[in-house]
Design an enzyme around this catalytic site. Structure first.
Site, PDB file in Angstrom:
ATOM      1  N   LYS A  15      -7.165 -13.517  -4.200  1.00 50.15           N
ATOM      2  CA  LYS A  15      -7.968 -12.881  -5.274  1.00 50.15           C
ATOM      3  C   LYS A  15      -7.095 -12.633  -6.491  1.00 50.15           C
ATOM      4  CE  LYS A  15      -5.879  -8.622  -4.828  1.00 50.15           C
ATOM      5  NZ  LYS A  15      -4.999  -8.013  -5.783  1.00 50.15           N
ATOM      6  N   ASP A  61      -7.321  -3.279   0.333  1.00 49.68           N
ATOM      7  CA  ASP A  61      -7.956  -4.501  -0.176  1.00 49.68           C
ATOM      8  C   ASP A  61      -8.851  -5.190   0.852  1.00 49.68           C
ATOM      9  OD1 ASP A  61      -7.110  -4.645  -2.770  1.00 49.68           O
ATOM     10  OD2 ASP A  61      -5.517  -6.104  -2.427  1.00 49.68           O
ATOM     11  N   LEU A  83      -1.753 -11.056  -4.781  1.00 51.33           N
ATOM     12  CA  LEU A  83      -2.875 -11.989  -4.590  1.00 51.33           C
ATOM     13  C   LEU A  83      -3.697 -11.657  -3.346  1.00 51.33           C
ATOM     14  CD1 LEU A  83      -0.900 -15.213  -5.561  1.00 51.33           C
ATOM     15  CD2 LEU A  83      -2.826 -14.253  -6.841  1.00 51.33           C
ATOM     16  N   GLY A  84      -3.310 -10.592  -2.648  1.00 46.77           N
ATOM     17  CA  GLY A  84      -4.121 -10.089  -1.535  1.00 46.77           C
ATOM     18  C   GLY A  84      -4.075 -10.910  -0.261  1.00 46.77           C
TER      19      GLY A  84
HETATM   20  C1  LIG Z   1      -3.225  -2.605  -6.034  1.00 46.48           C
HETATM   21  C2  LIG Z   1      -4.101  -3.545  -5.274  1.00 46.48           C
HETATM   22  C3  LIG Z   1      -5.292  -3.992  -6.162  1.00 46.48           C
HETATM   23  O1  LIG Z   1      -5.955  -5.072  -5.623  1.00 46.48           O
HETATM   24  O2  LIG Z   1      -3.500  -4.776  -5.004  1.00 46.48           O
HETATM   25  P1  LIG Z   1      -2.344  -5.623  -4.345  1.00 46.48           P
HETATM   26  O3  LIG Z   1      -1.298  -5.864  -5.350  1.00 46.48           O
HETATM   27  O4  LIG Z   1      -1.769  -4.941  -3.154  1.00 46.48           O
HETATM   28  O5  LIG Z   1      -3.017  -6.888  -3.961  1.00 46.48           O
HETATM   29  C4  LIG Z   1      -4.674  -2.904  -3.990  1.00 46.48           C
HETATM   30  O6  LIG Z   1      -5.538  -1.864  -4.281  1.00 46.48           O
HETATM   31  C5  LIG Z   1      -3.690  -2.491  -2.951  1.00 46.48           C
HETATM   32  O7  LIG Z   1      -4.266  -2.725  -1.696  1.00 46.48           O
HETATM   33  P2  LIG Z   1      -3.390  -2.955  -0.363  1.00 46.48           P
HETATM   34  O8  LIG Z   1      -2.307  -3.951  -0.611  1.00 46.48           O
HETATM   35  O9  LIG Z   1      -4.357  -3.257   0.735  1.00 46.48           O
HETATM   36  O10 LIG Z   1      -2.718  -1.542  -0.221  1.00 46.48           O
HETATM   37  P3  LIG Z   1      -2.474  -0.582   1.047  1.00 46.48           P
HETATM   38  O11 LIG Z   1      -1.765  -1.374   2.103  1.00 46.48           O
HETATM   39  O12 LIG Z   1      -3.728   0.113   1.414  1.00 46.48           O
HETATM   40  O13 LIG Z   1      -1.509   0.506   0.423  1.00 46.48           O
HETATM   41  C6  LIG Z   1      -0.123   0.332   0.244  1.00 46.48           C
HETATM   42  C7  LIG Z   1       0.373   1.547  -0.526  1.00 46.48           C
HETATM   43  O14 LIG Z   1      -0.016   1.445  -1.902  1.00 46.48           O
HETATM   44  C8  LIG Z   1      -0.427   2.698  -2.403  1.00 46.48           C
HETATM   45  N1  LIG Z   1      -1.833   2.635  -2.838  1.00 46.48           N
HETATM   46  C9  LIG Z   1      -2.631   1.582  -2.486  1.00 46.48           C
HETATM   47  C10 LIG Z   1      -3.935   1.492  -2.929  1.00 46.48           C
HETATM   48  C11 LIG Z   1      -4.426   2.532  -3.761  1.00 46.48           C
HETATM   49  N2  LIG Z   1      -5.680   2.488  -4.239  1.00 46.48           N
HETATM   50  N3  LIG Z   1      -3.626   3.565  -4.097  1.00 46.48           N
HETATM   51  C12 LIG Z   1      -2.332   3.628  -3.656  1.00 46.48           C
HETATM   52  O15 LIG Z   1      -1.607   4.573  -3.983  1.00 46.48           O
HETATM   53  C13 LIG Z   1      -0.201   3.704  -1.294  1.00 46.48           C
HETATM   54  O16 LIG Z   1       1.073   4.256  -1.488  1.00 46.48           O
HETATM   55  C14 LIG Z   1      -0.196   2.864  -0.036  1.00 46.48           C
HETATM   56  O17 LIG Z   1       0.607   3.426   0.968  1.00 46.48           O
HETATM   57  N1  LIG Z   2      -0.723 -12.110   7.295  1.00 46.73           N
HETATM   58  C1  LIG Z   2       0.044 -11.592   6.329  1.00 46.73           C
HETATM   59  N2  LIG Z   2       0.163 -12.234   5.143  1.00 46.73           N
HETATM   60  C2  LIG Z   2       0.895 -11.688   4.145  1.00 46.73           C
HETATM   61  N3  LIG Z   2       1.546 -10.519   4.228  1.00 46.73           N
HETATM   62  C3  LIG Z   2       1.472  -9.831   5.358  1.00 46.73           C
HETATM   63  C4  LIG Z   2       0.717 -10.340   6.443  1.00 46.73           C
HETATM   64  N4  LIG Z   2       0.808  -9.430   7.425  1.00 46.73           N
HETATM   65  C5  LIG Z   2       1.577  -8.430   6.976  1.00 46.73           C
HETATM   66  N5  LIG Z   2       1.994  -8.649   5.739  1.00 46.73           N
HETATM   67  C6  LIG Z   2       2.822  -7.719   4.917  1.00 46.73           C
HETATM   68  O1  LIG Z   2       1.930  -7.099   3.977  1.00 46.73           O
HETATM   69  C7  LIG Z   2       2.592  -6.776   2.759  1.00 46.73           C
HETATM   70  C8  LIG Z   2       1.717  -7.164   1.551  1.00 46.73           C
HETATM   71  O2  LIG Z   2       1.620  -8.532   1.516  1.00 46.73           O
HETATM   72  P1  LIG Z   2       0.489  -9.326   0.694  1.00 46.73           P
HETATM   73  O3  LIG Z   2      -0.848  -9.035   1.217  1.00 46.73           O
HETATM   74  O4  LIG Z   2       0.916 -10.736   0.664  1.00 46.73           O
HETATM   75  O5  LIG Z   2       0.696  -8.765  -0.771  1.00 46.73           O
HETATM   76  P2  LIG Z   2      -0.172  -8.039  -1.873  1.00 46.73           P
HETATM   77  O6  LIG Z   2      -0.691  -6.759  -1.251  1.00 46.73           O
HETATM   78  O7  LIG Z   2       0.780  -7.816  -2.987  1.00 46.73           O
HETATM   79  O8  LIG Z   2      -1.265  -8.949  -2.270  1.00 46.73           O
HETATM   80  C9  LIG Z   2       3.941  -7.462   2.822  1.00 46.73           C
HETATM   81  O9  LIG Z   2       4.909  -6.468   3.069  1.00 46.73           O
HETATM   82  C10 LIG Z   2       3.862  -8.377   4.035  1.00 46.73           C
HETATM   83  O10 LIG Z   2       5.096  -8.476   4.697  1.00 46.73           O
END
Ligand SMILES: C[C@@](CO)(OP(=O)(O)O)[C@H](O)COP(=O)(O)OP(=O)(O)OC[C@H]1O[C@@H](n2ccc(N)nc2=O)[C@H](O)[C@@H]1O
Ligand SMILES: Nc1ncnc2c1ncn2[C@@H]1O[C@H](COP(=O)(O)OP(=O)(O)O)[C@@H](O)[C@H]1O
Length: 300
Positions: A11, A137, A100-101
């Site tokens: 995404k 996410d 990129l999720g």
């Molecule tokens: C910021 C976003 C936007 O799409 O993107 P990514 O860069 O990760 O893809 C997401 O909300 C990320 O979602 P996700 O990657 O699933 O995060 P989580 O594992 O739930 O959270 C990891 C950590 O990020 C922080 N966190 C996450 C989401 C949120 N709305 N507030 C937060 O403060 C928290 O400290 C949490 O412990």
């Molecule tokens: N199947 C998986 N693919 C990618 N990352 C993973 C997976 N399982 C666990 N992780 C861990 O989740 C964290 C977030 O990775 P990712 O989802 O790729 O990034 P982002 O949240 O930035 O989009 C990383 O620390 C990674 O090591």
């Protein structure tokens, strides 16, 4: 034994606004998510032994219980008491820790897939709640298409943009990755300014009305300042994308991947060639605009 092949799309966040911190420590966001035609491929194969096995090709990801795909399978087994096991094969094409999720999309694919293979019949709302336990996410990836996302990620409102996107995307990631947690921490400690959610609402309205011209103007990410603080070299990626003809360049998620929006194919090819010489991950992609499949797709 049954097997299922699944596509787990990446995404991009076209807009990502941080509205404030919640009592549980997470941040309240308002965002517009778009799915890409680029992603991971998963195969789930049922096993008679009660084990969850993981085989990954491509980008390196954590093995065993640290892996979000494995955690998704274990969560379903723990809650619904299945006796058999599953082998999860992932062709990992989405870079890790890129914004990129990828991990969340893999986890959502496993939830959807095992709901079918194990004939659990979990309704979509319940599946989304399980997904939220794995990561903010994950609920988004249980839906199919564009969505406005709020809360810490658990409020997902799918919508259908009018017409086709006139843009091609160039995804550009430097060698380093960023942990989402570190970026939110930096955002807070630096006191970066917060938004009121109006940008995400405006973009959703514009896309629903077929006004794709609004996208380059509205695309923005509140986490960009914090991500650049942690990895100063990424600021140059944005500038380079603009110089090479992108009509907008913005960070996705917590970065460090930048998204370049291009109208013309020629400019995009030139930019791709120039950036490929310098950076390890440069990839063309298209946003997938398709009818929202709704709850029924999860029950097939
Ligand atoms: C910021 C976003 C936007 O799409 O993107 P990514 O860069 O990760 O893809 C997401 O909300 C990320 O979602 P996700 O990657 O699933 O995060 P989580 O594992 O739930 O959270 C990891 C950590 O990020 C922080 N966190 C996450 C989401 C949120 N709305 N507030 C937060 O403060 C928290 O400290 C949490 O412990
Ligand atoms: N199947 C998986 N693919 C990618 N990352 C993973 C997976 N399982 C666990 N992780 C861990 O989740 C964290 C977030 O990775 P990712 O989802 O790729 O990034 P982002 O949240 O930035 O989009 C990383 O620390 C990674 O090591």
């Amino acid at each position: 034994m049954g097997a299922l092949h699944l596509f787990a799309p990446a995404k991009v966040n076209l807009v990502l606004e941080v509205l404030g911190q919640r009592p549980d420590g997470y941040h309240e966001i308002a965002s517009v998510f778009a799915p890409l035609d680029f992603g991971d491929f998963l195969t789930l194969t049922l096993l008679e032994e009660p084990v969850v096995r993981l085989h990954v090709r491509g980008h390196a990801v954590p093995a065993g219980k640290e892996n979000l795909a494995v955690r998704a399978a274990l969560l379903l087994r723990e809650r619904f008491g299945r006796r058999g096991g599953v082998r999860i094969d992932i062709e990992k094409r989405i870079p890790v820790g890129a914004g990129l999720g990828g991990g969340s999309s893999d986890a959502a694919a496993v939830l959807r897939g095992l709901n079918i293979l194990w004939e659990l019949g979990i309704p979509s709302e319940e599946l989304a709640a399980l997904g939220a336990e794995l990561g903010s996410d994950v609920p988004y990836f249980l839906w199919d298409g564009f969505a406005w996302v709020g809360g810490r990620g658990e409020r997902v409102e799918p919508f259908l943009p009018q017409g086709e996107s006139p843009y091609r995307l160039l995804l550009v990631k430097p060698r380093a990755s960023l942990a989402t947690k570190d970026v939110f921490l930096r955002f807070r400690s630096r006191g970066f300014s917060r938004s009121d959610g109006s940008r995400s609402r405006k973009l959703r309205e514009a896309l629903c009305a077929g006004d794709w011209e609004a996208l380059p103007e509205l695309a923005a990410n509140d986490l960009e300042g914090a991500a650049v603080d942690l990895l100063p070299e990424i600021a140059a990626v944005r500038e380079t994308l603009k110089e090479l003809g992108a009509c907008a360049a913005f960070l996705t998620g917590s970065g460090p991947t930048y998204v370049g929006l291009f109208r013309g194919g020629e400019e995009l090819s030139r930019a791709r060639e120039a950036l490929t010489r310098e950076l390890p991950f440069v990839r063309e992609a298209t946003m997938v605009v398709r009818p929202f499949a709704g709850n029924t797709s999860l029950r097939k």
